[in-house]
Scaffold this motif. Structure first.
Motif, PDB file in Angstrom:
ATOM      1  N   ILE A 355       0.929  -1.083   0.037  1.00  0.00           N
ATOM      2  CA  ILE A 355       0.044  -0.041   0.092  1.00  0.00           C
ATOM      3  C   ILE A 355       0.903   1.171  -0.087  1.00  0.00           C
ATOM      4  N   ARG A 356       0.700   2.144  -0.787  1.00  0.00           N
ATOM      5  CA  ARG A 356       1.202   3.768  -0.513  1.00  0.00           C
ATOM      6  C   ARG A 356       0.144   4.618  -0.219  1.00  0.00           C
ATOM      7  N   ARG A 357       0.581   5.311   0.901  1.00  0.00           N
ATOM      8  CA  ARG A 357      -0.256   6.426   1.353  1.00  0.00           C
ATOM      9  C   ARG A 357      -0.144   7.925   0.607  1.00  0.00           C
ATOM     10  N   PHE A 358      -0.914   8.742   0.264  1.00  0.00           N
ATOM     11  CA  PHE A 358      -0.820   9.937  -0.239  1.00  0.00           C
ATOM     12  C   PHE A 358      -1.466  11.020   0.576  1.00  0.00           C
ATOM     13  N   ALA A 359      -0.776  12.130   0.620  1.00  0.00           N
ATOM     14  CA  ALA A 359      -1.919  13.170   1.104  1.00  0.00           C
ATOM     15  C   ALA A 359      -1.775  14.562   0.250  1.00  0.00           C
ATOM     16  N   ALA A 360      -2.694  15.363   0.348  1.00  0.00           N
ATOM     17  CA  ALA A 360      -2.843  16.448  -0.147  1.00  0.00           C
ATOM     18  C   ALA A 360      -3.230  17.628   0.759  1.00  0.00           C
ATOM     19  N   ARG A 361      -2.579  18.590   1.221  1.00  0.00           N
ATOM     20  CA  ARG A 361      -2.666  19.326   2.401  1.00  0.00           C
ATOM     21  C   ARG A 361      -2.675  20.933   1.815  1.00  0.00           C
ATOM     22  N   GLY A 362      -3.836  21.388   2.190  1.00  0.00           N
ATOM     23  CA  GLY A 362      -4.190  22.901   1.758  1.00  0.00           C
ATOM     24  C   GLY A 362      -4.271  23.556   3.019  1.00  0.00           C
ATOM     25  N   LYS A 363      -4.548  25.062   2.787  1.00  0.00           N
ATOM     26  CA  LYS A 363      -4.660  25.600   3.953  1.00  0.00           C
ATOM     27  C   LYS A 363      -5.848  25.316   5.047  1.00  0.00           C
ATOM     28  N   ARG A 364      -6.870  24.756   4.571  1.00  0.00           N
ATOM     29  CA  ARG A 364      -7.832  24.411   5.307  1.00  0.00           C
ATOM     30  C   ARG A 364      -8.361  22.661   5.122  1.00  0.00           C
ATOM     31  N   TRP A 365      -8.284  22.351   4.050  1.00  0.00           N
ATOM     32  CA  TRP A 365      -8.689  20.968   3.747  1.00  0.00           C
ATOM     33  C   TRP A 365      -7.386  20.049   3.250  1.00  0.00           C
ATOM     34  N   LYS A 366      -7.656  18.813   3.925  1.00  0.00           N
ATOM     35  CA  LYS A 366      -6.661  17.748   3.715  1.00  0.00           C
ATOM     36  C   LYS A 366      -7.288  16.303   3.264  1.00  0.00           C
ATOM     37  N   VAL A 367      -6.662  15.894   2.254  1.00  0.00           N
ATOM     38  CA  VAL A 367      -7.124  14.700   1.592  1.00  0.00           C
ATOM     39  C   VAL A 367      -6.211  13.385   1.974  1.00  0.00           C
ATOM     40  N   LEU A 368      -6.567  12.456   2.501  1.00  0.00           N
ATOM     41  CA  LEU A 368      -5.668  11.475   2.512  1.00  0.00           C
ATOM     42  C   LEU A 368      -6.189  10.008   1.598  1.00  0.00           C
ATOM     43  N   LEU A 369      -5.309   9.594   0.872  1.00  0.00           N
ATOM     44  CA  LEU A 369      -5.599   8.247  -0.130  1.00  0.00           C
ATOM     45  C   LEU A 369      -4.647   7.355   0.235  1.00  0.00           C
TER      46      LEU A 369
END
Length: 446
Positions: A355-369
């Motif tokens: 498995i590989r985890r990814f994250a996108a982090r903005g100033k307010r929102w964050k997404v984990l995949l």
């Protein structure tokens, strides 16, 4: 070459931003506070990964973590490293640390004229065993498996005194990394022996459910003791640089490779997850001259290498980050425009292998995949509203927010663009000694 600035890169292992008073922590860290008052401070800086093997190599190369997961976590060729590129431009280069995963055994001495990794010969088992005995019985390290800040400071200052300029100096400090057993106690209610500290630390990452509330607080307090100790030693080091007149015209960067967890999400230390407890790190940048500013846009530790190369007029292609600060003859520096989010990734291990985890982090929102490496199928995705849920305790699996949806699309694309292969074992041509294995185990890597 003589008009090029000295470059000082100071990285700290396992230092999370929210345990510094300049980031709101209730315990004082006077030197880090002084950095916030006299540098360009990036309050929303995030590491590219959650553990040293994928977080630290990008700070020394400008390459993404997935490239190191694919090559067995060994360093890229010398001509692609920050030290190698600067040496090719006429810099004298020195690196000082004691993390086994950043040692010569994994190729991290490449590009350095002087390289100290606290190993006599990392790939020679007989000499390594001799050093083990020296550490334990002669030097009386007593379970301490890294060189503390005073030794790193002394060795690097000795080298700096003899080095022809301009210089690139990289110091990596292990003090906040567990086992937490600071030389001086400020906050922990009771004294732990080295053996007790190592046992508690080991149990926290192997059997997190066994940690009591009292032990959790003891771990937190002992961690803060380590940070306070390092805070004073860094202040002494900077005072010495100032006395030598080496700071004002230098490029100075202070950051961390990742943070540390204390049960907030059911785990301790820094396993391969992507919560902010592991990714949010301090980042201070001081270009030549006087520059004071607080920047709250999201930035990445991947931006450190292009920042340094810009400061030395390096016309180097292929870097994936964006300079944090760009030099300008008329105005001194400016903060360049950038994307409003940053990415991070971590390759799974043990039950999450494959498995590989990814994250996108903005100033307010964050997404984990989470993506299956072999099938490339997305197996999980989660959205967090970090403005209203800074502890990431309330996942929003479905969000109609336009910004969150856009961030999800971007992290999906980012995850598809990364190399899908991973390397088994220790990587190409790596033979680790018993000494390295012993230290890795004590530090919680094994």
């Amino acid at each position: 070459m003589s008009d090029r600035p000295d470059i000082f890169l100071f990285t700290i292992d396992a230092l999370r931003a929210d345990h510094l008073s300049c980031h709101g922590h209730h315990r004082e860290t006077p030197f880090f506070d002084s950095l916030a008052d006299r540098t360009i401070s990036f309050s929303n800086a995030f590491s590219v990964s959650s553990h040293t093997r994928e977080a630290m190599p990008p700070l020394l190369s400008g390459k993404r973590p997935s490239e190191f997961a694919a090559n067995g976590f060994t360093q890229v060729p010398e001509e692609e490293t920050l030290a190698g590129r600067l040496r090719a431009e006429g810099y004298t280069t020195g690196g000082f640390h004691s993390n086994p995963y950043l040692s010569r055994a994994y190729g991290f001495g490449a590009g350095f004229d002087e390289f100290y990794d606290d190993l006599v010969l990392g790939q020679n088992k007989i000499i390594a065993l001799a050093q083990q005995a020296l550490d334990r019985f002669v030097l009386n390290r007593g379970g301490q498996y890294y060189a503390r800040a005073p030794e790193i400071n002394e060795r690097s200052l000795d080298w700096l005194g003899d080095a022809d300029g301009p210089v690139f100096l990289w110091n990596h400090y292990m003090d906040p990394h567990g086992p937490y057993h600071a030389p001086k106690r400020h906050y922990a209610e009771r004294e732990l022996s080295a053996r007790e500290a190592e046992s508690l630390y080991r149990r926290s990452w192997k059997k997190p459910d066994s940690i009591t509330d009292e032990e959790q607080q003891l771990l937190r307090d002992s961690y803060d003791d380590e940070i306070r100790y390092l805070d004073g030693k860094l202040e002494s080091f900077f005072d010495e640089l100032e006395q030598r007149d080496r700071l004002e015209d230098a490029v100075v960067i202070v950051t961390a490779d990742h943070g540390d967890a204390f049960g907030e999400h059911g785990y301790y230390t820094h396993p391969r997850y992507l919560h902010d407890t592991l990714l949010h790190v301090p980042l201070f940048v001081s270009p030549p001259g006087s520059s004071v500013m607080d920047v709250d846009n999201p930035v990445s530790t991947l931006d450190v290498v292009p920042t340094i190369l810009d400061q030395v007029d390096g016309s180097f292609g292929g870097d994936t980050g964006t300079p944090l600060v760009t030099s300008r003859e008329s105005s001194g520096f400016e903060i360049p425009d950038r994307e409003d989010h940053v990415f991070a990734s971590a390759t799974g291990e043990d039950e999450d292998k494959g498995i590989r985890r990814f994250a996108a982090r903005g100033k307010r929102w964050k997404v984990l995949l989470k993506r299956d490496i072999e099938t490339e199928e997305i197996v999980e995705q989660t959205v967090y509203d970090c403005e209203n849920d800074p502890g990431e305790q309330d996942p929003r699996r479905d969000s109609g927010n336009e910004q969150a949806v856009l961030l999800l699309e971007r992290v999906e694309q980012f995850s598809r663009d990364q190399p899908s292969q991973t390397a088994d074992g220790e990587g190409r041509d790596v033979e680790t000694s018993d000494e390295i294995e012993d230290r890795l185990e004590a530090l919680g890597y094994k």
